[in-house]
Design a protein around this motif. Structure first.
Motif, PDB file in Angstrom:
ATOM      1  N   LYS A 134      36.466  29.512  -6.106  1.00  0.00           N
ATOM      2  CA  LYS A 134      35.458  29.813  -4.864  1.00  0.00           C
ATOM      3  C   LYS A 134      36.437  29.621  -3.844  1.00  0.00           C
ATOM      4  N   ARG A 135      35.906  30.079  -2.520  1.00  0.00           N
ATOM      5  CA  ARG A 135      36.627  30.229  -1.146  1.00  0.00           C
ATOM      6  C   ARG A 135      37.117  28.864  -0.898  1.00  0.00           C
ATOM      7  N   GLU A 136      36.292  27.922  -0.931  1.00  0.00           N
ATOM      8  CA  GLU A 136      36.876  26.636  -0.460  1.00  0.00           C
ATOM      9  C   GLU A 136      37.841  25.856  -1.694  1.00  0.00           C
ATOM     10  N   GLU A 137      37.616  26.310  -2.892  1.00  0.00           N
ATOM     11  CA  GLU A 137      38.803  25.833  -3.718  1.00  0.00           C
ATOM     12  C   GLU A 137      39.851  26.661  -3.710  1.00  0.00           C
ATOM     13  N   VAL A 138      40.041  27.948  -3.269  1.00  0.00           N
ATOM     14  CA  VAL A 138      41.155  28.570  -3.059  1.00  0.00           C
ATOM     15  C   VAL A 138      41.995  28.159  -1.808  1.00  0.00           C
ATOM     16  N   VAL A 139      41.238  27.386  -0.693  1.00  0.00           N
ATOM     17  CA  VAL A 139      42.002  26.594   0.164  1.00  0.00           C
ATOM     18  C   VAL A 139      42.505  25.300  -0.193  1.00  0.00           C
ATOM     19  N   ARG A 140      41.542  24.575  -0.935  1.00  0.00           N
ATOM     20  CA  ARG A 140      42.222  23.247  -1.411  1.00  0.00           C
ATOM     21  C   ARG A 140      43.524  23.500  -2.485  1.00  0.00           C
ATOM     22  N   ALA A 141      43.314  24.515  -3.329  1.00  0.00           N
ATOM     23  CA  ALA A 141      44.163  24.752  -4.285  1.00  0.00           C
ATOM     24  C   ALA A 141      45.729  25.116  -3.613  1.00  0.00           C
ATOM     25  N   THR A 142      45.528  25.812  -2.618  1.00  0.00           N
ATOM     26  CA  THR A 142      46.938  26.133  -1.584  1.00  0.00           C
ATOM     27  C   THR A 142      47.490  24.926  -1.285  1.00  0.00           C
ATOM     28  N   GLU A 143      46.711  24.114  -0.585  1.00  0.00           N
ATOM     29  CA  GLU A 143      47.058  23.018   0.023  1.00  0.00           C
ATOM     30  C   GLU A 143      47.732  22.028  -0.931  1.00  0.00           C
ATOM     31  N   VAL A 144      47.166  21.903  -2.101  1.00  0.00           N
ATOM     32  CA  VAL A 144      47.795  20.655  -3.088  1.00  0.00           C
ATOM     33  C   VAL A 144      49.096  21.523  -3.624  1.00  0.00           C
ATOM     34  N   LEU A 145      49.172  22.814  -3.697  1.00  0.00           N
ATOM     35  CA  LEU A 145      50.552  23.550  -4.267  1.00  0.00           C
ATOM     36  C   LEU A 145      51.443  24.281  -3.397  1.00  0.00           C
ATOM     37  N   HIS A 146      51.047  23.754  -2.068  1.00  0.00           N
ATOM     38  CA  HIS A 146      51.994  24.399  -1.065  1.00  0.00           C
ATOM     39  C   HIS A 146      53.415  23.838  -1.168  1.00  0.00           C
ATOM     40  N   ASP A 147      53.811  22.798  -1.606  1.00  0.00           N
ATOM     41  CA  ASP A 147      55.008  22.667  -1.490  1.00  0.00           C
ATOM     42  C   ASP A 147      55.711  22.770  -2.792  1.00  0.00           C
ATOM     43  N   PHE A 148      55.223  23.774  -3.749  1.00  0.00           N
ATOM     44  CA  PHE A 148      55.816  23.855  -5.003  1.00  0.00           C
ATOM     45  C   PHE A 148      57.368  24.279  -5.118  1.00  0.00           C
ATOM     46  N   ALA A 149      58.260  23.852  -6.063  1.00  0.00           N
ATOM     47  CA  ALA A 149      59.376  24.485  -5.995  1.00  0.00           C
ATOM     48  C   ALA A 149      59.662  25.908  -6.766  1.00  0.00           C
ATOM     49  N   PRO A 150      60.184  26.769  -6.197  1.00  0.00           N
ATOM     50  CA  PRO A 150      60.249  28.165  -6.988  1.00  0.00           C
ATOM     51  C   PRO A 150      60.888  27.822  -8.489  1.00  0.00           C
ATOM     52  N   ILE A 151      60.278  28.572  -9.424  1.00  0.00           N
ATOM     53  CA  ILE A 151      60.785  28.248 -10.843  1.00  0.00           C
ATOM     54  C   ILE A 151      61.514  29.723 -11.284  1.00  0.00           C
TER      55      ILE A 151
END
Length: 177
Positions: A134-151
């Motif tokens: 959902k829209r609010e989940e997209v925002v939250r998911a982006t926040e929690v994964l923001h600092d992922f390291a490229p794979i």
């Protein structure tokens, strides 16, 4: 039902994607790991078709046996629309586009109904992290994964996945000589 021809990732890259799925889960967000049949493996789809049943895959198997691209999952992306699809974008390289084109050329003489967004010229190479956000989940998911390291991923296997059951038929695995 549909069939997807997918590139599967080496153990290290697969573990890294699983870790991202777990981060989403730890934050109460859906991930591909918890979707439908729960048998998903981290992958990048080369095409999705209504069905591959009865298709002669001889030319495709030859292409897959010759070479495979290296993938760099280097960006976090979202497809537009209500489906809420969050993904890791694969860096587009000449090698990757050439491989994708060769796969589609090997299937050109078959009566396959490819999903248009996977055809050459339309394809956005990606590894799905979540669907149905959902829209609010997209925002939250982006926040929690923001600092992922490229794979960086080596393609360890290629196969066809039945999207309803999760059953995989392997076309090519192991190293290419």
């Amino acid at each position: 039902m549909a069939h997807a021809i997918e590139m599967f990732l080496d153990d290290h890259a697969e573990a890294a994607v699983h870790q991202l799925w777990e981060i989403l889960d730890d934050h109460g967000l859906p991930s591909l790991a918890t979707l439908t049949h729960r048998r998903h493996r981290p992958h990048v789809s080369l095409t999705v078709a209504e069905s591959l049943t009865g298709t002669d895959l001889g030319d495709l198997r030859s292409v897959l046996a010759e070479s495979r691209p290296t993938l760099k999952l280097s960006s976090l992306g979202l497809f537009p629309g209500a489906e809420g699809v969050l993904f890791l974008g694969a860096t587009v390289t000449h090698e990757l586009l050439t491989f994708h084109n060769r796969v589609h050329a090997a299937l050109a003489n078959q009566s396959i109904k490819h999903w248009p967004c996977y055809l050459p010229g339309n394809w956005v190479p990606h590894c799905t992290l979540a669907v149905g956000l959902k829209r609010e989940e997209v925002v939250r998911a982006t926040e929690v994964l923001h600092d992922f390291a490229p794979i960086v991923a080596v393609v360890s296997a290629i196969g066809s996945t039945d999207t309803t059951t999760g059953e995989i038929t392997s076309f090519a695995s192991g190293s290419i000589g």
